[in-house]
Structures are given as structure tokens and as C-alpha cells.
Design an enzyme around this catalytic site. Structure first.
Site, PDB file in Angstrom:
ATOM      1  CG  ASP A 220      10.790  -5.585   0.120  1.00  0.00           C
ATOM      2  OD1 ASP A 220      11.278  -6.601  -0.392  1.00  0.00           O
ATOM      3  OD2 ASP A 220      10.675  -4.502  -0.478  1.00  0.00           O
TER       4      ASP A 220
ATOM      5  CG  HIS B   8       2.316  -2.778  -2.732  1.00  0.00           C
ATOM      6  ND1 HIS B   8       1.761  -2.642  -3.973  1.00  0.00           N
ATOM      7  CD2 HIS B   8       3.503  -3.402  -2.896  1.00  0.00           C
ATOM      8  CE1 HIS B   8       2.584  -3.171  -4.856  1.00  0.00           C
ATOM      9  NE2 HIS B   8       3.651  -3.636  -4.238  1.00  0.00           N
TER      10      HIS B   8
HETATM   11  N1  ACO Z   1       4.846   3.545   7.064  1.00  0.00           N
HETATM   12  C1  ACO Z   1       4.086   4.554   7.521  1.00  0.00           C
HETATM   13  N2  ACO Z   1       3.163   5.183   6.780  1.00  0.00           N
HETATM   14  C2  ACO Z   1       3.024   4.779   5.505  1.00  0.00           C
HETATM   15  C3  ACO Z   1       3.774   3.723   4.963  1.00  0.00           C
HETATM   16  C4  ACO Z   1       4.712   3.103   5.799  1.00  0.00           C
HETATM   17  N3  ACO Z   1       5.462   2.126   5.347  1.00  0.00           N
HETATM   18  N4  ACO Z   1       3.418   3.529   3.688  1.00  0.00           N
HETATM   19  C5  ACO Z   1       2.465   4.419   3.425  1.00  0.00           C
HETATM   20  N5  ACO Z   1       2.226   5.171   4.532  1.00  0.00           N
HETATM   21  C6  ACO Z   1       1.252   6.267   4.648  1.00  0.00           C
HETATM   22  C7  ACO Z   1       1.848   7.536   4.096  1.00  0.00           C
HETATM   23  O1  ACO Z   1       2.523   8.282   5.068  1.00  0.00           O
HETATM   24  C8  ACO Z   1       0.629   8.231   3.554  1.00  0.00           C
HETATM   25  O2  ACO Z   1      -0.078   8.770   4.641  1.00  0.00           O
HETATM   26  P1  ACO Z   1      -0.788  10.217   4.515  1.00  0.00           P
HETATM   27  O3  ACO Z   1      -1.789  10.059   3.416  1.00  0.00           O
HETATM   28  O4  ACO Z   1      -1.347  10.443   5.866  1.00  0.00           O
HETATM   29  O5  ACO Z   1       0.317  11.158   4.120  1.00  0.00           O
HETATM   30  C9  ACO Z   1      -0.228   7.089   3.022  1.00  0.00           C
HETATM   31  O6  ACO Z   1       0.143   5.958   3.804  1.00  0.00           O
HETATM   32  C10 ACO Z   1       0.000   6.808   1.536  1.00  0.00           C
HETATM   33  O7  ACO Z   1       1.396   6.545   1.356  1.00  0.00           O
HETATM   34  P2  ACO Z   1       2.242   6.930   0.079  1.00  0.00           P
HETATM   35  O8  ACO Z   1       3.685   6.968   0.450  1.00  0.00           O
HETATM   36  O9  ACO Z   1       1.656   8.120  -0.603  1.00  0.00           O
HETATM   37  O10 ACO Z   1       1.953   5.651  -0.828  1.00  0.00           O
HETATM   38  P3  ACO Z   1       2.684   5.312  -2.197  1.00  0.00           P
HETATM   39  O11 ACO Z   1       1.748   4.459  -2.943  1.00  0.00           O
HETATM   40  O12 ACO Z   1       3.183   6.552  -2.843  1.00  0.00           O
HETATM   41  O13 ACO Z   1       3.974   4.488  -1.740  1.00  0.00           O
HETATM   42  C11 ACO Z   1       5.271   2.718  -0.876  1.00  0.00           C
HETATM   43  C12 ACO Z   1       4.009   3.100  -1.667  1.00  0.00           C
HETATM   44  C13 ACO Z   1       6.505   3.389  -1.512  1.00  0.00           C
HETATM   45  C14 ACO Z   1       5.455   1.212  -0.932  1.00  0.00           C
HETATM   46  C15 ACO Z   1       5.095   3.203   0.599  1.00  0.00           C
HETATM   47  O14 ACO Z   1       4.031   2.495   1.192  1.00  0.00           O
HETATM   48  C16 ACO Z   1       6.371   3.046   1.400  1.00  0.00           C
HETATM   49  O15 ACO Z   1       7.210   3.949   1.394  1.00  0.00           O
HETATM   50  N6  ACO Z   1       6.534   1.899   2.124  1.00  0.00           N
HETATM   51  C17 ACO Z   1       7.759   1.630   2.863  1.00  0.00           C
HETATM   52  C18 ACO Z   1       8.860   1.124   1.934  1.00  0.00           C
HETATM   53  C19 ACO Z   1       8.599  -0.281   1.439  1.00  0.00           C
HETATM   54  O16 ACO Z   1       8.250  -1.161   2.213  1.00  0.00           O
HETATM   55  N7  ACO Z   1       8.806  -0.474   0.133  1.00  0.00           N
HETATM   56  C20 ACO Z   1       8.671  -1.816  -0.499  1.00  0.00           C
HETATM   57  C21 ACO Z   1       7.464  -1.858  -1.367  1.00  0.00           C
HETATM   58  S1  ACO Z   1       7.278  -3.446  -2.093  1.00  0.00           S
HETATM   59  C22 ACO Z   1       8.468  -3.443  -3.271  1.00  0.00           C
HETATM   60  O17 ACO Z   1       8.800  -2.491  -3.881  1.00  0.00           O
HETATM   61  C23 ACO Z   1       9.131  -4.701  -3.516  1.00  0.00           C
END
Ligand code: ACO
Length: 377
Positions: free
Chosen positions: A312, A261
Site C-alpha cells: 500500500d 506487515h
Molecule cells: N508504523 C509504526 N509502527 C509500526 C507499524 C507502522 N506502520 N507497523 C508495525 N509497527 C510496530 C508496532 O507499533 C509494534 O511495535 P511494538 O512492538 O513496539 O509495540 C510492532 O511494530 C509490531 O506491530 P503490530 O501492529 O503488532 O504488527 P501486526 O502484525 O499486528 O500488524 C499491520 C501488521 C496491521 C500491517 C501493521 O504493521 C500496521 O498497522 N501497518 C500500518 C497499516 C498498513 O500499512 N496496512 C496495510 C498492510 S498490507 C495490506 O493489508 C494490503
């Protein structure tokens, strides 16, 4: 442009002020208008929370009765909207159906030309009342069944489950669904709410702002993740296969849906509540296998990464136990989030300034124009 401060994804950028919702990402707290969401989830009806988000105060019993009766009386759809939902191709994505239905409802709204604050408030009421009817009507058609007319005597949560199945839900199902609606009602400047505010800030109408928000919620990085979690569980298939699946997924740098998140650096408080329901309903309805796999995924992820479940992660398993089909999990999110979108749009209208940030230009500069016939391939 050295004076422009750029943060990718606008991370931690404060893009406005709001009195509606507060998130403490470190402590894992979510607060609506000063009330902890945990207290609201246990004790408030969704209608009460909608009133709170819009008015800033919890309603008295008399105010709530009046508000609930008004919402109940607004549930029927305009005929063109009903017809649209019955005529879309079977392959239509339910979020596309909802976005299109809301857009059409705006044209047939009795106050479509009136963008005053009071008319916008009434439009917000109609949308809270009608989005559940739109989602249930589309889903019934999708299953080849006749739509079920809304029942004004039921609460919003009860009525939606009734319109889906034709049966009045039992007390536990109605309570769990009401709680899920309360938990999803608002979440500060999440992507879809920000989209709604950006749209509203041009002083366009509320339906246009909500249409933007629905399109934004659809994406798998936002509201679409709840459906993707269930797709993942079906792919994993069995609790014994969780570790291998996660190991392979992480090795391929796959995003694991329902984790991570932008704001929470600990467990999302909504996930904590939904986890309990996932287990309770799983035991009651014989779908505990999903809860087992979810817990397996959580353990496997947390052994490898400092990532926590978000809202979620457990919601899909809860909806499944309530008999809600997977393809409408994201529209179900919209049934609740319409409360927050409209609260933010109304707040934007009250203190408006157009939202127009800058971009840091990274393209080429000072290029010499080449006449058309002199350009080389
Ligand atoms: N699975 C694996 N790795 C992850 C995940 C995940 N779900 N989420 C974050 N990471 C990792 C990234 O790969 C990144 O690693 P790195 O620094 O080694 O490259 C690090 O954690 C930071 O992640 P970002 O994607 O840059 O975080 P951001 O804040 O941009 O994105 C988000 C947040 C979109 C929620 C992301 O965590 C994600 O894609 N999660 C999966 C989709 C999801 O569950 N979305 C629902 C969110 S809640 C809502 O909107 C209702």
C-alpha cells in the site's frame, strides 16, 4: 482451558491448507500457483492471472482468448445495481457502495439459488467482470458525470481506466495498471480472504462471502491503508517536512500507513515493483513530488525502526499518476483481489469443513445469580 493454544491476532497460526498462493516472508517472495509474482507482473495479463488462480494452470492462447472474451461480455450491470449506484448519497464511502452493489448483484444474479461449484465459478466470473464497472459507475456519479458503458474489446485494465475517464489509456498507463492488478490479485490468508473463506465454509453463497471480504478490506489496517498513505503525504505537504512529521508521528506512537506487515520481515516484493512505477510515472506526469516524499518517509522510518514498506505504500502514488481519484484506491484494490477471494472460496467449497475456532475465556466464573430486585447500582 489449558488445551487451547492462543496467539494474539492468530500470528503465524496455520489456519488451513491451500494450493493457491505462497509467501516467503523472510525472503520477500510471493508466488501464485508456483509462479513468482515478479515474472507474472512483467509478462502476464490480469485475465491470465485470474485463470491461473482459479484453474491452477496458465491458459493457452486459445483458452485465454475465450476466457477474456467471456469476461468482456459480462461487464454490464443489472439495472437495479446501476440504479442503486446512481442514487446513493454523495457522502457514501465508495467501499460501502461497492459492498452494497455486490450484495444487490447477488439477488439479481441469474443463478442466485444455485450454489453448485459450476454456478459459483460462473458467479465468480461475473464478479471479476462487473466489480470494475461498479467502481467506475459509482465514481462517475460521485463526480456528477454520466457513467460510461464498458467496452468489451478492451482488456480489463484498459476498460476500467476507459470507464473512469472516457479516454482509452496510453500503452504505459494500461501496462502499469495491469501490473498493479496482477500484484494485488492474491495474498494467501490475508484478513479479507480469511473472512471470505470463513463465510464460504458455512456453505453460504459466493456473493455473501465476497460481501464479507469487501467489508474486511475496507479497514485502514488492511486495504484502506493505500488511501491513508496519500492522506499522510498531503498532510506532510513537502519533502522538507518529512523528517519532522515522521519524528513527531513516531514519538506519538502513530502507525505510519504503508509500513509493516504480519508476514513480510523484509520489503514486500510488490512494493519493490510499485516503487519503480511510482518514480517513472511521477517523472512522466509531473507528480514526482509524491515519490520524493515517499522515499523521504521510507528513509526516516528505516532510520528509526526495522519496518519495511508494504504494497500500500507506493500504490497510491501510482494510481494518482494514472488519474485515479484517491477515494477509490481501496475499491481499486478490490477490482484485483476479487480474483483471489473467489479462488479461495472455490477452493473452500471443494474441500469444505466449517471454520470454527475456540476462544480462551477470560471473563468471570461461578457467579451467583442475583434476582433483579436485589441488584445494587
Ligand atoms: N508504523 C509504526 N509502527 C509500526 C507499524 C507502522 N506502520 N507497523 C508495525 N509497527 C510496530 C508496532 O507499533 C509494534 O511495535 P511494538 O512492538 O513496539 O509495540 C510492532 O511494530 C509490531 O506491530 P503490530 O501492529 O503488532 O504488527 P501486526 O502484525 O499486528 O500488524 C499491520 C501488521 C496491521 C500491517 C501493521 O504493521 C500496521 O498497522 N501497518 C500500518 C497499516 C498498513 O500499512 N496496512 C496495510 C498492510 S498490507 C495490506 O493489508 C494490503
Amino acid at each position: 482451558m489449558s488445551e487451547v493454544q492462543f496467539k494474539e491476532g492468530l500470528e503465524d497460526v496455520v489456519a488451513g491448507t491451500s494450493e493457491i498462493c505462497f509467501i516467503d516472508g523472510k525472503e520477500g517472495r510471493l508466488v501464485y500457483r508456483g509462479y513468482d509474482v515478479q515474472d507474472l507482473a512483467e509478462q502476464a495479463r490480469f485475465e491470465e492471472v485470474v485463470y491461473l488462480l482459479w484453474q491452477g494452470e496458465l491458459p493457452t492462447r486459445q483458452q485465454l482468448d475465450k476466457f477474456t472474451a467471456e469476461l468482456g461480455s459480462m461487464r454490464s450491470l443489472a439495472e437495479p445495481v446501476r440504479n442503486l449506484l446512481g442514487s446513493l448519497p454523495a457522502s457514501t464511502n465508495p467501499m460501502d457502495a461497492l459492498r452494497t452493489a455486490v450484495s444487490l448483484a447477488g439477488i439479481y444474479d441469474s443463478e442466485s439459488k444455485d450454489n453448485s461449484y459450476d454456478a459459483s465459478y460462473r458467479k465468480a466470473m461475473r464478479l471479476v467482470a462487473q466489480i470494475p464497472t461498479m467502481v467506475a459507475t459509482f465514481e462517475r456519479h460521485h463526480q456528477g458525470l454520466a457513467p460510461i458503458a464498458p467496452d468489451a474489446n478492451l482488456s480489463l485494465a484498459e476498460n476500467f481506466l476507459y470507464m473512469l475517464s472516457g479516454k482509452q489509456p496510453d500503452e504505459l498507463s494500461a501496462h502499469v495498471f495491469n501490473t498493479a492488478l496482477v500484484l494485488h490479485a492474491d495474498h494467501e490468508l490475508n484478513a479479507s480472504t480469511f473472512a471470505a473463506r470463513v463465510t464460504a465454509a458455512t456453505l453460504t453463497d459466493l456473493y455473501s462471502a465476497v460481501t464479507s471480504a469487501i467489508g474486511t478490506l475496507k479497514g485502514p489496517l488492511h486495504g484502506g491503508a493505500n488511501e491513508q498513505v496519500m492522506v499522510m503525504l498531503d498532510e506532510i505537504g513537502d519533502v522538507d517536512r518529512v523528517d519532522a512529521w515522521i519524528e513527531e508521528g513516531l514519538a506519538q506512537h502513530k502507525k505510519i500507513m504503508g509500513f509493516g506487515h504480519r508476514v513480510y520481515k523484509t520489503e514486500d516484493p510488490r512494493a519493490t515493483i510499485l516503487r519503480r512505477f511510482s518514480r517513472e510515472l511521477g517523472e512522466k506526469t509531473g507528480t514526482i513530488k509524491y515519490y520524493g516524499m515517499l522515499e523521504g518517509v521510507r528513509t526516516a522510518i528505516q532510520a528509526n525502526k526495522a519496518l519495511y514498506p508494504n504494497v500500500d505504500f507506493y500504490s497510491g502514488s501510482v494510481y494518482q499518476a494514472l488519474g485515479i481519484p484517491t477515494e477509490i484506491y481501496t475499491p481499486v484494490f478490490a477490482i484485483s483481489r476479487i480474483a483471489g477471494w473467489t479462488a479461495h472460496v472455490l477452493e473452500q467449497y471443494r474441500h469444505n469443513r466449517i471454520i470454527r475456532p475456540r476462544a480462551e475465556y477470560t471473563g468471570p466464573s461461578h457467579r451467583k445469580f442475583i434476582p433483579l430486585d436485589n441488584r445494587m447500582v
